[in-house]
Structures are given as structure tokens and as C-alpha cells.
Design a protein around this motif. Structure first.
Motif, PDB file in Angstrom:
ATOM      1  N   GLU A 191       0.831  -1.202   0.000  1.00 47.88           N
ATOM      2  CA  GLU A 191       0.000   0.000   0.000  1.00 47.88           C
ATOM      3  C   GLU A 191       0.871   1.260   0.000  1.00 47.88           C
ATOM      4  N   ASN A 204      -9.557  -1.631   3.596  1.00 51.67           N
ATOM      5  CA  ASN A 204      -9.643  -0.902   2.324  1.00 51.67           C
ATOM      6  C   ASN A 204      -8.314  -0.851   1.573  1.00 51.67           C
ATOM      7  N   THR A 205      -7.455  -1.876   1.770  1.00 48.57           N
ATOM      8  CA  THR A 205      -6.202  -1.904   1.007  1.00 48.57           C
ATOM      9  C   THR A 205      -6.469  -2.376  -0.418  1.00 48.57           C
ATOM     10  N   VAL A 206      -5.583  -1.998  -1.313  1.00 45.85           N
ATOM     11  CA  VAL A 206      -5.721  -2.401  -2.712  1.00 45.85           C
ATOM     12  C   VAL A 206      -5.559  -3.910  -2.847  1.00 45.85           C
ATOM     13  N   TYR A 230      -8.514  -7.020  -1.229  1.00 46.17           N
ATOM     14  CA  TYR A 230      -9.849  -6.556  -1.602  1.00 46.17           C
ATOM     15  C   TYR A 230     -10.913  -7.631  -1.469  1.00 46.17           C
ATOM     16  N   HIS A 231     -10.490  -8.890  -1.372  1.00 43.03           N
ATOM     17  CA  HIS A 231     -11.462  -9.978  -1.350  1.00 43.03           C
ATOM     18  C   HIS A 231     -12.249  -9.964  -0.038  1.00 43.03           C
ATOM     19  N   GLN A 251     -10.979  -9.599   3.977  1.00 43.95           N
ATOM     20  CA  GLN A 251     -11.428  -8.518   4.863  1.00 43.95           C
ATOM     21  C   GLN A 251     -12.084  -9.072   6.120  1.00 43.95           C
ATOM     22  N   LYS A 286      -1.738 -11.382  -4.827  1.00 40.79           N
ATOM     23  CA  LYS A 286      -2.327 -10.309  -5.625  1.00 40.79           C
ATOM     24  C   LYS A 286      -1.244  -9.636  -6.462  1.00 40.79           C
ATOM     25  N   GLY A 335      -4.708  -5.116  -7.993  1.00 39.11           N
ATOM     26  CA  GLY A 335      -5.681  -5.743  -7.113  1.00 39.11           C
ATOM     27  C   GLY A 335      -6.871  -6.226  -7.928  1.00 39.11           C
ATOM     28  N   ASN A 336      -8.054  -5.643  -7.661  1.00 38.60           N
ATOM     29  CA  ASN A 336      -9.241  -6.036  -8.422  1.00 38.60           C
ATOM     30  C   ASN A 336      -9.534  -5.077  -9.580  1.00 38.60           C
TER      31      ASN A 336
END
Length: 712
Positions: free
Chosen positions: A27, A46-48, A51-52, A56, A65, A352-353
Motif C-alpha cells: 500500500e 480498504n487496502t488495494v 480486496y477480497h 477482509q 495479488k 488488485g481487483n
């Protein structure tokens, strides 16, 4: 044209024990590069990278990732990996395509077990490595202790490039002995102020600077001569020497960080750009045919798929590294493993996503594409007319096996499809439909790995499932010889059924003499699919049974051997001699003699001192020396025979022979009583007799179930 040429693409993988700060560092790196304008955190979910939804929920990384940053004319591809051994497949696949590893050490905890485990894999890949001591702002941080532990575990090739001027809550200054500069950070971190090294630190900094130069020069004769001549090496000479030594795994530079407060990440990124090797500076790939494949953007296109992810409403996303050539959208490549032609309709760089579409990627770069028809992890795709298959990733064997069932009838097909998808995404997740055990088995790395599979099945595929302990694949045999006769007679109007069989059964072993007192007319040896042998003798004299019925008797015997009389397990290592019988001119037929053979075998087996055999496994437990006693004590409660101890790296290795039936909860128990500081591996050895009390209980249980089924 691609934004970066091969020399300006760097691929790194972030490694370390769970909680060492990998995702937080990623991050900070993205923030420093301007890819994001606000740093997320694990606590705020809320990290890049994480995201899954599952990550979380859990508060730690589960999947690797792919991210990327742009820093001073370079592109840095970053692969953030999970820290638990259960997700080792994600780590290994990332190491396969990375050109440098960054191993994070938690300054508050020193070298943790996850670090040791991951290090074994970096040694296998010979990945150039950087060590980064993180969390130096923790109240209990101890830089010197962490460095000493790292050198004790991973060797004296670890060389300090930076050290903290202070530790704990007041940490804000890092002394860099490569540049002989002190970096002073604001409380908010970010870009530091460059300052001269204070007088009270000069002696220590000079000593470490000299150690750094000597470590670099010691791996390069030319630099050694320059060092002797000048008594010094300039910064560029040190950097070039470090790069060569890192490629050969001869030097591991060590840096300082507080990833959470964004202190030191920019300097680390600068070192990655300036010193760490790009893919074309690493040794060329070797194909399965033994040829080398240089990393050249002008060479033939060749990519390697190292990870796949299935996304809802999108399909399968394939992550790959370009090992040769320049891949462009619209290209058609051949999958060397399947022979299928695949069209590359879209190319992405990934954050990430978030996916950003690009038109091309050059050799050395990492990217992703969508909807390949028949391409999976470990597949090589290349230009048509070429013959290139890159060496596959070798994933570790599973440590935990469970049976899975749908809680609702009629959802078996959906469950099968879900398991197939999980297997495609994760090469360490295996699915087996066992006809012997009449169960669907999943083989995975441990309890957390199993929990992730369950979460995906329930949340992504909307199926309710339960895990149960798998049945044990016992075997049955006999310990003495016995003879039996069975007459099958059935009359129900018209032609009936008649067959009488006399046979002898004996324990079979290699090199045993021919049947005593019988006239051997023929012999068949059958190697059984489930192990062991059946030796079948024809000892019929005087035409008591016609030759044409002997295969039917064998068929009946073999049928009963697939469901042994004792517990319904496979039977092995038996010799059957058919020596007499009777037949009827009208009523005898194949089915009559099959039934007679089956029943005669069943009766004889029960009289031949039947013995239940259980699968035995060779188990090796790797643990710190102080846990050896606990590990041995636990194994002994599992009917284990401890065969000895050895050392492997920095672990004590305990070796034992253990029944499979006693290993079913071992993964979770070992993690629990060692606090995750031990790991184990196991492989099948052979079958051995179970204790009498165990055999009696299993036989009684089987008999009880069989009676209930007959009455139902």
C-alpha cells in the motif's frame, strides 16, 4: 508500443510470516508511486491488495495479488502473498515468476516460522532476496536481535544496508550505509529529509559501510582488486557488485521500514529500480526439452500461466509472465500442453481487483488476460510453429484430506462443478472421487485452506456442504490356510442353477512353494489394482468341473475380494486353489459357479484367521529444537513408531512411522500446540497389521451396519 522496455520492468514478490506487514508495504509503495492518493489499512479493510471479502473478514491475506507501480522511469510489478503455510501454493507460483523477493521481518518478533518455511522455497528457486526489517516503530522492536536471528537462520550473506537510529514509538531516522546518508522522516512518513550522518553514529556507520563493501568485493575479483587499490568502492561499483551477488544468491541486502507509517518504502523502491535485476539479467529459462529461452522482447512470443482466478460474470482470468517476445492483443498462441489455439483478445495490467487494458506487454512483464478456452496453471503458450514448454511449478503434496458431501440431495452436479473450479484456481487443492471409499475427497494444505474452500463453495456457489473424516482404505488378508466347499443350488421351474466348488485359500508371499498335495493344472497371477496379488490355481482332476467354468469361479472370488468379509475392504495377497467340485449337465452355468466361488471364498476367508491391514505413512515433522519433546510425545499418542531425529536447515526433523487413521487431525493439532512453529510432510509406506482390539471393533462395526442394511 509498450510503456516500458524489458530492462525497465522489475518483478518483486513480498514474502514473510503472517502479520509481518506485506500488504501494508504494498500500500505504501503504491502511494509513494502516486498510483493511489490515500493509503488504506488492514484495520479499515480498504487496502488495494486485500480486496477480497474473505480477506477482509479474516484480516489477513489469503490469495496472492498482482499490483504495479511506476517509479522513476521503471515499472515495478508487485506480488503480495499470504503468510500462512496453508496458502503456500500462492507463494510458490509468485516465486516462479518474480525476479526478486522482499522478505519482511517483524522487528518485534524476529524470525518467525513462516519466514523459515518460505525461505526453503526461495532457496529452491534461487530468487535474489532483499530483507526488510519492518515495524521498527513497535514498542518491542529489536533491530539487532532480528538481524542476528536472520543471520543465524539464513546465513552471513545477509548484509546490513540500513539501520535505525532509534526504535519504538520514536523511530523516524534511518542510516543508510550504502549512500552514507541519514534519512529523517516526519511523523506522517513519506519523503524524508536527507542529512549527514551524526557524529555519534559515524563509527558504527563506517564499520557497516566497510562490511558492505567487503561483502560485495568478496564476490567479484575485479571489484576486489579495485578495493585493494583504492581502499574504497564508489556507489555505482557497489550497486553493480550487489546486483551480481544477488543474482548468484551470494548477498542479501537488509533495509529498515515502518510500512504502516510509510517510512523507508521509497528508498526500498529506489533500490529495486537501481540494483535489483530485471528478467533479462536473470539466467535464461530452460525448457522441458533442455533448451534455453533468453528473455528478449524481439524473440518468439512465449508466456507462462502461473495463476488463474474465476470472477463472477466475467469468467476465468489468467495471470502470466512474458518470458520471450512481445505479446499483443489479437495474437493467436498455441498451448503447448493441450495443443489448443488460444486467441488473446484482451491484455491487462492489474492493480488488485482493478484491470487496465493495454495493447501489448514485452518480455519480462507480467499481466493478465480473460477467457482462455482450455488454459490453466503451468501451461506454456507460444507462437505457432515453435516448440517451447517451460518447466512447470512443482507444488507440495497435501497435508490434510477430508470427505465432502452436499447437505441437500440433487446438488451433486453443482458441487462437482464448484470443486472443479476450485481445483483450476488452486493447484494445491486436489479433488478425488474414491470408488473404494465411496466418498468425494479433497486434499489440501491444512485447516485454513479447508476453511477457504468451504467459504468459496458456500458464498460463491451458494451450496451447503459438510466435511467429514474420510474412511480409511484398510486392506484384508489371511494368516493361515483354510478349505471350504459351497454348493449353489436353485430350482424355480424350468432350468435351474447348480454349481459346487471346493477350494483352498492360503496367505500368499513371494517365492512360496507350489500348493501341497494338489495336482496343479494351471496358474494365473493377478496384480491387484489396490496393491498385492491374487494367485489362482486350477487343481481340478477328472473333469469334476468343466474348464469353461473356472473363469466364472475366479470372477466370484475377485468380486468378494473387492468387498472383504471382515470390513468390506479390499483383499490382497491370497492364493486360491480350486481342487474339486460338481456340476450338472443341464443346470450348471457361469452364474452358478460365480456364486459358488464367491461363497466358498467367503467361508474359507473367515476360517483362515483374517487380518486387517492399515496404511502406514512415513511422517517427518520439522520443528524448533525446543519443541522436539512435545512433538515426539504427541506422535507417541498416535501409535507412532519414532524412528529417529536429524537436522534440516534450522529445524530438528523428527521421523516416525504412523498409521493414517491417527493422522486425520494432525495438521490442526500440530499448529495448535506449536503455535504454528512446526510443519510436517508425509508419504505412504506400506500396509501393516492393525492391533487386535482395533480390528475387533472395526469388524463389529461393519457387521452391525451390514445387519441394519439387510433389515432396512
Amino acid at each position: 508500443m509498450a510503456d516500458f522496455d524489458t530492462s525497465h520492468v522489475k518483478n518483486i514478490v513480498l514474502l514473510g510470516h503472517a502479520g509481518s506487514g506485506k500488504t501494508t508495504l504494498a500500500e505504501s509503495m503504491l502511494y509513494e508511486a502516486g498510483i493511489i492518493n490515500r493509503r488504506g489499512s488492514i484495520a479499515e479493510r480498504n487496502t488495494v491488495a486485500d480486496y477480497h471479502e474473505l480477506e477482509q473478514e479474516r484480516g489477513n491475506s489469503v490469495f496472492s495479488k498482482l499490483l504495479h507501480s511506476k517509479w522513476r522511469g521503471y515499472k515495478i510489478n508487485i506480488i503480495d502473498t499470504p503468510g500462512y503455510d496453508d496458502f503456500v501454493g500462492e507463494v510458490i507460483s509468485a516465486l516462479r515468476v518474480a525476479d526478486t523477493g522482499v522478505m519482511l521481518l517483524n522487528a518485534a518478533h524476529g524470525v518467525e516460522v513462516g519466514t523459515d518455511i518460505i525461505w526453503d522455497y526461495t532457496e529452491q528457486f534461487k530468487t535474489p532476496m532483499i530483507f526488510a526489517v519492518n515495524k521498527l516503530d513497535d514498542e518491542t522492536a529489536d533491530f539487532d536481535k532480528t538481524v542476528a536471528e536472520a543471520k543465524a537462520h539464513f546465513g552471513s550473506n545477509i548484509t546490513v544496508v540500513q539501520y535505525p537510529r532509534q526504535q519504538g514509538a520514536g523511530f523516524h531516522e534511518i542510516i543508510d550505509v550504502l549512500r552514507m546518508t541519514m534519512y529523517k522522516f516526519k511523523d506522517s512518513g513519506g519523503k524524508p529529509e536527507k542529512m549527514a550522518i551524526p557524529d555519534d553514529e559515524k563509527e558504527k556507520a563506517d564499520l557497516l559501510h566497510k562490511e558492505l563493501i567487503e561483502a560485495v568485493a568478496g564476490n567479484d575479483e575485479t571489484l576486489m582488486e579495485k578495493y585493494f587499490d583504492k581502499g574504497e568502492l564508489d556507489e555505482d561499483e557497489i550497486k553493480e557488485g550487489m546486483k551480481k551477488a544477488m543474482i548468484h544468491h551470494d548477498l542479501f541486502p537488509l533495509f529498515c521500514l515502518s510500512a504502516e507509517r510509510n517510512m523507508g518504502s521509497g528508498r526500498l523502491m529506489g533500490f529495486i529500480d537501481n540494483v535489483c535485476p530485471s528478467a533479462n539479467e536473470m539466467p535464461a529459462q530452460t525448457t522441458k526439452a533442455g533448451n534455453t529461452l533468453p528473455c528478449d522482447a524481439n524473440g518468439p512470443v512465449c508466456i507462462f500461466v502461473f495463476k488463474t482466478v474465476t470472477e463472477q460474470h466475467v469468467g476465468e482470468l489468467s495471470f502470466f509472465k512474458v518470458y520471450s517476445g512481445t505479446i499483443k492483443t489479437g495474437m493467436e498462441l498455441v498451448n503447448e500442453n493441450t495443443g489448443v489455439s488460444e486467441k488473446i483478445n484482451q491484455l491487462f495490467v492489474v492493480e488488485g481487483n482493478k484491470r487496465t487494458q493495454v495493447n501489448e506487454l514485452v518480455a519480462g512483464d507480467i499481466g493478465a488476460t480473460l477467457k482462455l478456452k482450455n488454459t490453466h496453471v503451468n501451461n506454456t503458450l507460444h507462437e505457432r510453429g515453435k516448440d517451447m514448454e517451460l518447466m512447470p511449478i512443482v507444488f507440495p503434496a497435501s497435508n490434510l484430506t477430508m470427505a465432502i458431501e452436499s447437505t441437500k440431495k440433487g446438488e451433486e452436479e453443482k458441487l462437482s462443478a464448484a470443486l472443479h473450479e476450485l481445483r483450476n484456481e488452486d493447484a494445491t487443492f486436489k479433488v478425488e472421487v474414491s470408488p473404494e471409499l465411496k466418498q468425494t475427497l479433497i486434499h489440501c494444505q491444512g485447516d485454513m485452506h479447508l476453511a477457504v474452500a468451504k467459504w468459496k463453495i458456500e458464498n460463491q456457489h451458494k451450496l451447503d456442504v459438510k466435511f467429514i473424516k474420510p474412511r480409511i482404505p484398510f486392506r484384508e488378508t489371511i494368516r493361515k490356510s483354510a478349505e471350504s466347499m459351497y454348493r449353489h443350488k436353485k430350482q424355480s421351474g424350468g432350468s435351474g442353477q447348480f454349481g459346487e466348488v471346493h477350494l483352498r485359500i492360503e496367505p500368499w508371499y513371494e517365492g512360496m512353494p507350489e500348493p501341497d498335495g494338489l495336482n496343479v493344472r494351471g496358474k494365473e497371477t493377478h496384480v491387484l489394482p489396490w496393491g498385492g496379488k491374487l494367485v489362482y490355481y486350477n487343481c481340478i482332476v477328472g473333469g469334476a468341473i468343466d474348464q469353461r467354468f473356472l473363469p466364472s469361479i475366479l470372477k466370484g472370488v475377485m468380486e468378494k475380494m473387492q468387498e472383504g468379509p471382515l470390513t468390506g475392504s479390499f483383499v490382497r495377497d491370497v492364493r486360491v486353489s480350486v481342487f474339486d467340485g460338481k456340476m450338472h449337465a443341464v443346470d450348471s452355468n457361469d452364474i452358478s459357479f460365480k456364486i459358488a466361488g464367491l461363497q466358498a471364498f467367503r467361508q474359507a476367508f473367515q476360517q483362515a484367521d483374517p487380518q486387517l491391514l492399515e496404511p502406514m505413512y512415513h511422517v517427518e515433522v520439522l520443528c524448533p529444537e525446543d519443541l522436539t519433546g512435545s512433538v515426539i510425545g504427541d506422535l507417541q499418542t498416535r501409535r507412532a513408531l519414532v524412528e529417529g531425529m536429524d537436522t534440516e536447515g534450522h529445524f530438528t526433523k523428527v521421523m516416525a512411522k504412523v498409521p493414517l487413521a491417527e493422522m486425520q487431525d494432525y495438521s490442526s493439532n500440530l499448529r495448535s500446540f506449536t503455535q504454528g512453529r512446526a510443519k510436517f510432510r508425509m508419504h505412504f509406506l506400506d500396509y501393516e497389521a492393525v492391533p487386535f482390539e482395533v480390528q475387533r471393533k472395526l469388524a463389529d462395526d461393519y457387521s452391525k451396519v451390514a445387519k441394519e442394511e439387510m433389515m432396512a
